[in-house]
Design a protein around this motif. Structure first.
Motif, mmCIF file in Angstrom:
data_model
loop_
_atom_site.group_PDB
_atom_site.id
_atom_site.type_symbol
_atom_site.label_atom_id
_atom_site.label_comp_id
_atom_site.label_asym_id
_atom_site.label_seq_id
_atom_site.Cartn_x
_atom_site.Cartn_y
_atom_site.Cartn_z
ATOM 1 N N GLN A 1 6.759 11.071 -25.849
ATOM 2 C CA GLN A 1 6.155 10.085 -24.978
ATOM 3 C C GLN A 1 6.666 10.250 -23.561
ATOM 4 O OE1 GLN A 1 3.905 7.673 -25.479
ATOM 5 N NE2 GLN A 1 3.604 7.977 -27.685
ATOM 6 N N VAL A 2 5.764 10.079 -22.623
ATOM 7 C CA VAL A 2 6.116 10.149 -21.204
ATOM 8 C C VAL A 2 5.634 8.877 -20.538
ATOM 9 C CG1 VAL A 2 5.792 11.384 -19.037
ATOM 10 C CG2 VAL A 2 5.962 12.666 -21.183
ATOM 11 N N GLN A 3 6.518 8.258 -19.803
ATOM 12 C CA GLN A 3 6.139 7.097 -19.002
ATOM 13 C C GLN A 3 6.077 7.532 -17.539
ATOM 14 O OE1 GLN A 3 9.026 6.646 -21.275
ATOM 15 N NE2 GLN A 3 7.366 6.366 -22.747
ATOM 16 N N LEU A 4 5.031 7.085 -16.858
ATOM 17 C CA LEU A 4 4.823 7.458 -15.457
ATOM 18 C C LEU A 4 4.733 6.210 -14.604
ATOM 19 C CD1 LEU A 4 2.063 10.187 -16.005
ATOM 20 C CD2 LEU A 4 4.500 10.564 -15.693
ATOM 21 N N VAL A 5 5.430 6.230 -13.490
ATOM 22 C CA VAL A 5 5.399 5.094 -12.563
ATOM 23 C C VAL A 5 5.137 5.619 -11.166
ATOM 24 C CG1 VAL A 5 6.654 3.158 -11.576
ATOM 25 C CG2 VAL A 5 6.989 3.756 -13.995
ATOM 26 N N GLU A 6 4.032 5.200 -10.588
ATOM 27 C CA GLU A 6 3.682 5.606 -9.238
ATOM 28 C C GLU A 6 4.232 4.598 -8.220
ATOM 29 O OE1 GLU A 6 -0.044 6.494 -11.805
ATOM 30 O OE2 GLU A 6 1.429 4.889 -11.565
ATOM 31 N N SER A 7 4.476 5.101 -7.033
ATOM 32 C CA SER A 7 4.906 4.243 -5.930
ATOM 33 C C SER A 7 4.538 4.918 -4.624
ATOM 34 C CB SER A 7 6.407 3.974 -5.995
ATOM 35 O OG SER A 7 7.137 5.186 -5.909
ATOM 36 N N GLY A 8 4.674 4.170 -3.539
ATOM 37 C CA GLY A 8 4.452 4.745 -2.219
ATOM 38 C C GLY A 8 3.135 4.399 -1.576
ATOM 39 N N GLY A 9 2.285 3.687 -2.294
ATOM 40 C CA GLY A 9 1.020 3.290 -1.705
ATOM 41 C C GLY A 9 1.221 2.210 -0.655
ATOM 42 N N GLY A 10 0.145 1.904 0.056
ATOM 43 C CA GLY A 10 0.216 0.873 1.073
ATOM 44 C C GLY A 10 -0.974 0.925 1.990
ATOM 45 N N VAL A 11 -0.852 0.225 3.104
ATOM 46 C CA VAL A 11 -1.903 0.188 4.104
ATOM 47 C C VAL A 11 -1.456 1.032 5.293
ATOM 48 C CG1 VAL A 11 -3.292 -1.257 5.609
ATOM 49 C CG2 VAL A 11 -2.571 -2.126 3.365
ATOM 50 N N VAL A 12 -2.321 1.918 5.726
ATOM 51 C CA VAL A 12 -1.989 2.802 6.843
ATOM 52 C C VAL A 12 -3.226 2.981 7.713
ATOM 53 C CG1 VAL A 12 -2.546 4.883 5.527
ATOM 54 C CG2 VAL A 12 -0.937 5.020 7.443
ATOM 55 N N GLN A 13 -3.011 3.199 8.977
ATOM 56 C CA GLN A 13 -4.149 3.437 9.875
ATOM 57 C C GLN A 13 -4.661 4.862 9.718
ATOM 58 O OE1 GLN A 13 -2.875 2.362 13.878
ATOM 59 N NE2 GLN A 13 -3.736 0.314 13.615
ATOM 60 N N ALA A 14 -5.916 5.036 10.039
ATOM 61 C CA ALA A 14 -6.508 6.367 9.991
ATOM 62 C C ALA A 14 -5.677 7.320 10.842
ATOM 63 C CB ALA A 14 -7.942 6.317 10.491
ATOM 64 N N GLY A 15 -5.479 8.504 10.300
ATOM 65 C CA GLY A 15 -4.650 9.496 10.965
ATOM 66 C C GLY A 15 -3.203 9.476 10.533
ATOM 67 N N GLY A 16 -2.812 8.440 9.824
ATOM 68 C CA GLY A 16 -1.445 8.313 9.360
ATOM 69 C C GLY A 16 -1.169 9.103 8.098
ATOM 70 N N SER A 17 0.038 8.930 7.575
ATOM 71 C CA SER A 17 0.478 9.668 6.387
ATOM 72 C C SER A 17 1.106 8.726 5.370
ATOM 73 C CB SER A 17 1.509 10.733 6.774
ATOM 74 O OG SER A 17 0.979 11.682 7.663
ATOM 75 N N LEU A 18 1.029 9.140 4.140
ATOM 76 C CA LEU A 18 1.726 8.462 3.045
ATOM 77 C C LEU A 18 2.210 9.522 2.068
ATOM 78 C CD1 LEU A 18 -0.549 5.406 2.078
ATOM 79 C CD2 LEU A 18 1.746 5.283 3.050
ATOM 80 N N ARG A 19 3.300 9.231 1.402
ATOM 81 C CA ARG A 19 3.754 10.092 0.313
ATOM 82 C C ARG A 19 3.845 9.249 -0.943
ATOM 83 N NH1 ARG A 19 9.422 13.324 -0.680
ATOM 84 N NH2 ARG A 19 10.143 11.188 -1.051
ATOM 85 N N LEU A 20 3.029 9.607 -1.912
ATOM 86 C CA LEU A 20 3.061 8.928 -3.195
ATOM 87 C C LEU A 20 4.030 9.646 -4.127
ATOM 88 C CD1 LEU A 20 -0.740 8.283 -3.790
ATOM 89 C CD2 LEU A 20 0.895 6.958 -2.438
ATOM 90 N N SER A 21 4.708 8.854 -4.932
ATOM 91 C CA SER A 21 5.633 9.396 -5.923
ATOM 92 C C SER A 21 5.178 9.015 -7.315
ATOM 93 C CB SER A 21 7.047 8.848 -5.701
ATOM 94 O OG SER A 21 7.531 9.154 -4.417
ATOM 95 N N CYS A 22 5.466 9.878 -8.243
ATOM 96 C CA CYS A 22 5.170 9.614 -9.652
ATOM 97 C C CYS A 22 6.410 10.023 -10.439
ATOM 98 C CB CYS A 22 3.948 10.391 -10.097
ATOM 99 S SG CYS A 22 3.611 10.280 -11.871
ATOM 100 N N ALA A 23 7.171 9.041 -10.849
ATOM 101 C CA ALA A 23 8.406 9.297 -11.573
ATOM 102 C C ALA A 23 8.143 9.287 -13.072
ATOM 103 C CB ALA A 23 9.442 8.242 -11.220
ATOM 104 N N ALA A 24 8.583 10.336 -13.728
ATOM 105 C CA ALA A 24 8.395 10.462 -15.168
ATOM 106 C C ALA A 24 9.684 10.154 -15.904
ATOM 107 C CB ALA A 24 7.924 11.873 -15.514
ATOM 108 N N SER A 25 9.548 9.509 -17.036
ATOM 109 C CA SER A 25 10.700 9.244 -17.898
ATOM 110 C C SER A 25 10.268 9.429 -19.347
ATOM 111 C CB SER A 25 11.227 7.826 -17.666
ATOM 112 O OG SER A 25 10.235 6.859 -17.980
ATOM 113 N N GLY A 26 11.231 9.470 -20.216
ATOM 114 C CA GLY A 26 10.943 9.673 -21.633
ATOM 115 C C GLY A 26 11.320 11.061 -22.101
ATOM 116 N N ARG A 27 11.072 12.047 -21.253
ATOM 117 C CA ARG A 27 11.517 13.404 -21.510
ATOM 118 C C ARG A 27 11.469 14.169 -20.185
ATOM 119 N NH1 ARG A 27 7.294 16.850 -21.258
ATOM 120 N NH2 ARG A 27 5.238 16.173 -22.003
#
Length: 126
Positions: A1-27
Motif C-alpha cells: 500500500q502507498v499513501q500519497l499526500v499532495e501539498s503546495g497548491g494555492g492562488v497565484v497570479q498569471a505568470g507566477g510559479s508554484l511547486r507541488l509536492s506529493c509525499a509517499a508513505s507506506g513503502r
C-alpha cells in the motif's frame, strides 16, 4: 500500500510559479511511475506529467512543455511538479498517482494507477 499526500497548491497570479509536492508513505518508491493529473470543474481529468522513479525519465503534456517539470527526491520519497509561467487555464485540482511498473504510454492514463492522493487546488488569477 502507498499513501500519497499532495501539498503546495494555492492562488497565484498569471505568470507566477508554484511547486507541488506529493509525499509517499507506506513503502519506498522504486520501480513506480508517478503521475500528475488535474481536473477542472466540469472537465475530464487530464494528464499533466509523469516520472519513472527508477530512471528519472519524465514527460509532460504538450501544452505545458517548457513550463512544467517533474522531478523526485529519493531521500524524501517525494515527487514534485514545478509549474512556471502559470496561466489561468491551468486552474484545477492537481493530484498525484502511483503505480508499480507501468509503461510510458500507460503512465499518461489516470485510470491505470493504483494509488492517488486527495489533490491540491491550484488557482491562477488573471
Amino acid at each position: 500500500q502507498v499513501q500519497l499526500v499532495e501539498s503546495g497548491g494555492g492562488v497565484v497570479q498569471a505568470g507566477g510559479s508554484l511547486r507541488l509536492s506529493c509525499a509517499a508513505s507506506g513503502r519506498t518508491l522504486s520501480n513506480d511511475s508517478m503521475g500528475w493529473f488535474r481536473q477542472a470543474p466540469g472537465k475530464e481529468r487530464e494528464f499533466v506529467g509523469y516520472i519513472i522513479w527508477s530512471s528519472r525519465s519524465t514527460d509532460v503534456e504538450d501544452s505545458v512543455k517548457g513550463r512544467f517539470t517533474v522531478c523526485r527526491d529519493i531521500a524524501k520519497n517525494t515527487v514534485y511538479l514545478q509549474m512556471n509561467s502559470l496561466k489561468p487555464e491551468v486552474t484545477a485540482v492537481y493530484s498525484c498517482r502511483a503505480r508499480w511498473l507501468i509503461s510510458r504510454a500507460t503512465a499518461k492514463r489516470w485510470n491505470e494507477y493504483a494509488y492517488w492522493g486527495q489533490g491540491t487546488q491550484v488557482t491562477v488569477s488573471s
